[in-house]
Design an enzyme around this catalytic site. Structure first.
Site, PDB file in Angstrom:
ATOM      1  N   GLU A   1       2.292   7.332  -8.114  1.00 55.22           N
ATOM      2  CA  GLU A   1       3.364   7.718  -9.041  1.00 55.22           C
ATOM      3  C   GLU A   1       4.339   6.561  -9.067  1.00 55.22           C
ATOM      4  OE1 GLU A   1       3.609  10.550 -10.727  1.00 55.22           O
ATOM      5  OE2 GLU A   1       2.163  11.873  -9.758  1.00 55.22           O
TER       6      GLU A   1
ATOM      7  N   CYS B   1      12.491   7.415 -12.252  1.00 48.52           N
ATOM      8  CA  CYS B   1      11.293   6.797 -12.839  1.00 48.52           C
ATOM      9  C   CYS B   1      11.189   7.184 -14.304  1.00 48.52           C
ATOM     10  CB  CYS B   1      10.054   7.206 -12.067  1.00 48.52           C
ATOM     11  SG  CYS B   1       9.913   8.970 -11.820  1.00 48.52           S
TER      12      CYS B   1
HETATM   13  P1  NAP Z   1       9.535   0.965  -3.365  1.00 45.73           P
HETATM   14  O1  NAP Z   1      10.274  -0.210  -2.912  1.00 45.73           O
HETATM   15  O2  NAP Z   1       8.181   0.773  -3.891  1.00 45.73           O
HETATM   16  O3  NAP Z   1       9.505   1.979  -2.119  1.00 45.73           O
HETATM   17  C1  NAP Z   1       8.821   3.207  -2.182  1.00 45.73           C
HETATM   18  C2  NAP Z   1       8.214   3.480  -0.811  1.00 45.73           C
HETATM   19  O4  NAP Z   1       7.187   2.527  -0.581  1.00 45.73           O
HETATM   20  C3  NAP Z   1       9.206   3.333   0.340  1.00 45.73           C
HETATM   21  O5  NAP Z   1       8.894   4.277   1.335  1.00 45.73           O
HETATM   22  C4  NAP Z   1       8.924   1.921   0.821  1.00 45.73           C
HETATM   23  O6  NAP Z   1       9.290   1.698   2.159  1.00 45.73           O
HETATM   24  C5  NAP Z   1       7.439   1.858   0.655  1.00 45.73           C
HETATM   25  N1  NAP Z   1       6.901   0.507   0.553  1.00 45.73           N
HETATM   26  C6  NAP Z   1       7.384  -0.508  -0.183  1.00 45.73           C
HETATM   27  N2  NAP Z   1       6.593  -1.600  -0.051  1.00 45.73           N
HETATM   28  C7  NAP Z   1       5.589  -1.248   0.780  1.00 45.73           C
HETATM   29  C8  NAP Z   1       4.482  -1.944   1.341  1.00 45.73           C
HETATM   30  N3  NAP Z   1       4.221  -3.214   1.037  1.00 45.73           N
HETATM   31  N4  NAP Z   1       3.670  -1.284   2.190  1.00 45.73           N
HETATM   32  C9  NAP Z   1       3.913   0.006   2.499  1.00 45.73           C
HETATM   33  N5  NAP Z   1       4.958   0.713   2.024  1.00 45.73           N
HETATM   34  C10 NAP Z   1       5.780   0.092   1.161  1.00 45.73           C
HETATM   35  O7  NAP Z   1      10.276   1.746  -4.503  1.00 45.73           O
HETATM   36  P2  NAP Z   1      11.796   2.161  -4.531  1.00 45.73           P
HETATM   37  O8  NAP Z   1      12.570   1.002  -4.982  1.00 45.73           O
HETATM   38  O9  NAP Z   1      12.187   2.801  -3.256  1.00 45.73           O
HETATM   39  O10 NAP Z   1      11.744   3.303  -5.657  1.00 45.73           O
HETATM   40  C11 NAP Z   1      11.917   3.034  -6.977  1.00 45.73           C
HETATM   41  C12 NAP Z   1      10.619   2.941  -7.715  1.00 45.73           C
HETATM   42  O11 NAP Z   1       9.885   4.163  -7.616  1.00 45.73           O
HETATM   43  C13 NAP Z   1      10.843   2.757  -9.197  1.00 45.73           C
HETATM   44  O12 NAP Z   1       9.910   1.854  -9.729  1.00 45.73           O
HETATM   45  C14 NAP Z   1      10.613   4.150  -9.757  1.00 45.73           C
HETATM   46  O13 NAP Z   1      10.318   4.166 -11.121  1.00 45.73           O
HETATM   47  C15 NAP Z   1       9.505   4.617  -8.905  1.00 45.73           C
HETATM   48  N6  NAP Z   1       9.387   6.084  -8.912  1.00 45.73           N
HETATM   49  C16 NAP Z   1       8.316   6.659  -9.522  1.00 45.73           C
HETATM   50  C17 NAP Z   1       8.204   8.040  -9.590  1.00 45.73           C
HETATM   51  C18 NAP Z   1       7.036   8.711 -10.262  1.00 45.73           C
HETATM   52  O14 NAP Z   1       6.822   9.892 -10.024  1.00 45.73           O
HETATM   53  N7  NAP Z   1       6.259   8.029 -11.089  1.00 45.73           N
HETATM   54  C19 NAP Z   1       9.199   8.832  -9.026  1.00 45.73           C
HETATM   55  C20 NAP Z   1      10.289   8.207  -8.407  1.00 45.73           C
HETATM   56  C21 NAP Z   1      10.364   6.832  -8.354  1.00 45.73           C
HETATM   57  P3  NAP Z   1      10.643   0.883   2.530  1.00 45.73           P
HETATM   58  O15 NAP Z   1      11.776   1.674   2.037  1.00 45.73           O
HETATM   59  O16 NAP Z   1      10.570   0.807   4.020  1.00 45.73           O
HETATM   60  O17 NAP Z   1      10.522  -0.453   1.867  1.00 45.73           O
END
Ligand code: NAP
Length: 460
Positions: free
Chosen positions: A228, A262
């Site tokens: 997602e 998102c």
């Molecule tokens: P993010 O940086 O991708 O983080 C999301 C999760 O992934 C966090 O728990 C993060 O941990 C972990 N993570 C990041 N890089 C990783 C890696 N290389 N290996 C393992 N885990 C990793 O995203 P965000 O900035 O928190 O959230 C915003 C994004 O989420 C936006 O793009 C938004 O559109 C999207 N989103 C999508 C939906 C949907 O349902 N489609 C819903 C909500 C949000 P850490 O915090 O420790 O880095």
């Protein structure tokens, strides 16, 4: 310190947390695997009782659960309360409907009998984002616990108190230890959990960048995953839309959760005939927002989740302006210690520039003027993302026709894309794959097993 609560409103560190040692992680995996052997044999009635109790606790202690959201990631307190209620709805929804969704399905083969059973897969691993610290967890945890799976969760590093509170909620509600385990772990440990043979499926909600890495790790281990990811939803305004109501939703769609959804309305695609009038009203609405303490109910624009999120957004605006975009309003950070972005509208956005291609996660609206309905659809579809979108028109039949032409997982008519327990949620293209919520969300991590009764005397 990897896991840390830091209030983005005043920059103060509230609490820090140690990551798990490898030994503690191994114990958590063992406990989850052992718990699955018990939990998979519980009845729907027993699982329902746990989820119902958890939902009831959320509803009776809304304030206890809402405040950590606002303190850790800055959401307006009223929105935090709404998120607690929505999370309780999701728990109740699966508690009440899971048995029906997973009931054996009788097939009608040419001869004999055939049934599809839905059985749990085992230990699942969720990697979740900070923007809806409980709702995102509820979407993953509720259907999967009801299906008889057990879950391990790595939550975002900036919301550890919410992560711990939600895991504790299930213990308080009577779930056995190991049914739901919160893991404060590093990215290297995430990779190890995904590779571990005891883990049978992986769900990530987050950015495209994280999704690419985690989906790759899951694929490398031949494990089912759901992704997602981000989006850049188009908010299409046709010439027959009710402009005042449309602008009200445009504002909500862009600045709800300080623009960090998102499915926030990010690209405002307005047909020429009403473009000037829409922009004038939208600018007035954006200009009327009031930044302040998110705990104060008079504040209408919250800080972003972190100073880094703010720097990223300002950089996206700067790079877009350098490529020819024009600022209608805002464009800078708000002076002071909080992570506030000025409400911003960009226009004159050319294809290939950052504002055209990237996801803007904050109160920055990207405005596009188009000739007509066909041009609006073409622009909406000219994106690597495919999450949600919306169409505003008084003619619902027309709205449905336009919705059918948009290449995304969800399109709303006369409302920005939004969510409810009984509506499927998810995207296509670089917004990911799989669905959460509704009857679809509970089918992602179950074994659809065929049981066939054949006639032993049938000719070979
Ligand atoms: P993010 O940086 O991708 O983080 C999301 C999760 O992934 C966090 O728990 C993060 O941990 C972990 N993570 C990041 N890089 C990783 C890696 N290389 N290996 C393992 N885990 C990793 O995203 P965000 O900035 O928190 O959230 C915003 C994004 O989420 C936006 O793009 C938004 O559109 C999207 N989103 C999508 C939906 C949907 O349902 N489609 C819903 C909500 C949000 P850490 O915090 O420790 O880095």
């Amino acid at each position: 310190m990897a896991y840390q609560s830091l209030n983005p409103y005043d920059g103060k560190i509230l609490k820090t947390f140690e990551e798990l040692t490898d030994k503690q992680l191994e114990t958590a995996l063992q406990t989850a695997a052992k718990c699955f052997e018990i939990w998979r044999h519980t009845t729907f009635t027993e699982r329902t009782a746990v989820l119902k109790r958890a939902a009831a606790i959320l509803r009776t202690r809304v304030e206890d659960f809402a405040r950590p959201i606002t303190l850790e990631m800055g959401k307006l307190i009223e929105e935090s309360r709404g998120e607690v209620a929505l999370s309780a709805d999701i728990l109740d929804y699966y508690a009440e409907n899971a048995e029906r969704f997973l009931a054996p399905q009788q097939l009608t083969p040419a001869s004999g009998e055939a049934t599809i059973e839905s059985s749990p897969l085992g230990v699942l691993f969720g990697v979740e984002p900070w923007n809806f610290p409980y709702y995102q967890l509820a979407r993953f945890v509720a259907p999967n616990l009801m299906a008889g799976n057990v879950v391990l969760v790595k939550h975002a590093s900036n919301v550890p108190q919410c992560a711990i509170a939600f895991a504790d909620l299930f213990i308080e509600a009577g779930a056995p230890v190991g049914a739901y385990t919160n893991l404060l772990i590093s990215k290297a440990q995430v990779a190890r959990v995904i590779a571990d043979p005891r883990v049978k499926g992986v769900a990530l909600t987050g950015s495209e960048a994280a999704g690419t890495i985690v989906a790759g790790q899951a694929g490398g281990a031949l494990k089912k995953s759901t992704m997602e990811l981000g989006g850049s939803d188009a908010f299409i305004v046709l010439e027959d839309a009710d402009l005042d109501e449309t602008v009200k939703w445009a504002l909500w769609g862009r600045i709800n959760n300080a623009g960090q959804c998102c499915v926030a309305a990010k690209r405002f695609v307005v047909v020429e005939e009403v473009a000037d009038r829409f922009l004038e009203k939208f600018k007035a609405a954006m200009g009327g927002l009031k930044t302040g303490d998110p705990m104060d109910k008079t504040t209408t624009l919250a800080p972003l989740s972190s100073n880094q999120a703010l720097l990223t957004l300002v950089d996206q605006v700067d790079r877009s302006v350098a490529k020819g975009a024009r600022i209608v309003i805002g464009g800078k950070r708000v002076d002071g210690s909080g992570a506030f972005m000025q409400p911003t509208i960009l226009t004159d956005i050319e294809p290939g520039t950052p504002a055209y291609t990237e996801e803007f996660f904050g109160p920055v609206a990207l405005f596009f003027r188009v000739a007509d309905e066909d041009a609006a659809v073409a622009l909406a579809n000219d994106s690597s993302f495919g999450l949600g979108g919306s169409v505003f028109t008084k003619d619902i039949a027309r709205g449905k026709r336009v919705a059918s032409r948009i290449d995304t997982g969800m399109v709303f008519i006369n409302h920005p894309t939004w969510t409810a327990a009984d509506l499927p949620f998810g995207g296509i293209k670089h917004s990911g794959y799989g669905r959460e919520l509704s009857s679809l969300g509970i089918q992602e991590f179950v074994n659809k097993k065929l049981i066939r009764v054949a006639d032993i005397n049938a000719p070979a």
